[in-house]
Design an enzyme around this catalytic site. Sequence first.
Site, short mmCIF file in Angstrom:
data_model
loop_
_atom_site.label_atom_id
_atom_site.label_comp_id
_atom_site.label_asym_id
_atom_site.label_seq_id
_atom_site.Cartn_x
_atom_site.Cartn_y
_atom_site.Cartn_z
N LYS A 1 77.20 -19.28 -24.48
CA LYS A 1 75.91 -19.73 -23.97
C LYS A 1 75.74 -21.18 -24.38
O LYS A 1 75.64 -21.51 -25.57
CB LYS A 1 74.76 -18.88 -24.55
CG LYS A 1 73.40 -19.46 -24.17
CD LYS A 1 72.24 -18.71 -24.78
CE LYS A 1 70.99 -19.59 -24.74
NZ LYS A 1 69.82 -18.93 -25.32
N ALA B 1 64.47 -17.51 -22.34
CA ALA B 1 63.47 -18.19 -23.16
C ALA B 1 62.07 -18.20 -22.55
O ALA B 1 61.91 -18.38 -21.35
CB ALA B 1 63.86 -19.64 -23.46
N GLY B 2 61.09 -17.98 -23.42
CA GLY B 2 59.70 -18.12 -23.03
C GLY B 2 58.99 -16.83 -22.66
O GLY B 2 57.79 -16.82 -22.42
N GLY C 1 60.63 -19.48 -27.57
CA GLY C 1 59.74 -18.93 -28.61
C GLY C 1 58.26 -19.06 -28.32
O GLY C 1 57.44 -18.65 -29.14
#
Lengths: 67, 269
Positions: free
Chosen positions: B111, B198-199, B172
């Site tokens: 990644k 993410a998020g 985060g």
Amino acid sequence: MYMIVVNGQSRTCAPGRTLRELLAETGYAQRRVAVEVNREIVPKSQHALREILDGDRIEIVHALGGG
Amino acid sequence: MNAQLQPNVAIDDALVIAGRAYRSRLLTGTGKFKDLEETRRATDAAGAQIVTVAIRRTNIGQDRNAPNLLDVLPPQKYTILPNTAGCYSAEDAVRTCRLARELLDGHALVKLEVLGDQKTLFPDVVQTLKAAEILVAEKFEVMVYTSDDPILARRLEEIGCVAVMPLAAPIGSGLGIQNRWNILEIVENAKVPVLVDAGVGTASDAAIAMELGCDGVLMNTAIACAKNPVLMAAAMRKAVEAGRDAFRAGRIPRKRYASASSPLDGTLG
């Protein structure tokens, strides 16, 4: 004595030691780690052959929790 | 390689990444958990088959007998996805991937994330493109974290990344998908899997990503920092599955006015 840097910390090392011996001494003989010497990866198969030289900068890394 | 990771195993509606088929479309991070036992239980509850790990210096003298993450999540059972988190330049990210490949016995799947600054943790897209080119040339299988920009997503696919992973919102933050039209545009244009990375904050965020047609969702904080991480992992698993099923089922169009569910004929006069 040689002066080397392992993971950012200075330490001494007797001439003639191999990377494998250093890993055993620091507790990583049986652990899954990857090793760089002077920013070049030394494959596991070469650990026993790679002699540590004065001034070597060694990085020992492992996998830990991350996202 | 474990049987569940073999490409030829018949899996209904499999997620295929770099030629390997997966039953689970929920990828999980392994950071921020209380301990390795919680990591193991949450990963299990999530049903994740692909888990991200970070590559870091060992703590010499301190972790001699400490349990290792890869003992808890063995590479024989899970596809380990090493990340380049914490890298702010293409050079650092490439270096980290090379170390990961050595660490994981030649494993090519990584990644890639190259960050722009510490406040937003937004990707530095210029450095990301540069790193992706180098890694693809070195035969890495690159799953790339990127901003929710459809043009950039296309460029990364053209370079040869095996999956494109736009953010829903800052890492985060738990804000959920901020620009679903951009995510939709990326999904519609892509020929490689698109995963929201993410998020995500809660289960409905993951379901929305899947309803938009994303191929999967990658998350860490939303599970690890929930009050009950194992329960949240189970919720996320169901949300990803429900969102995927809803996408495949084909939702009804949105209409402004009502449409009766019961027959209009035969009502009492």
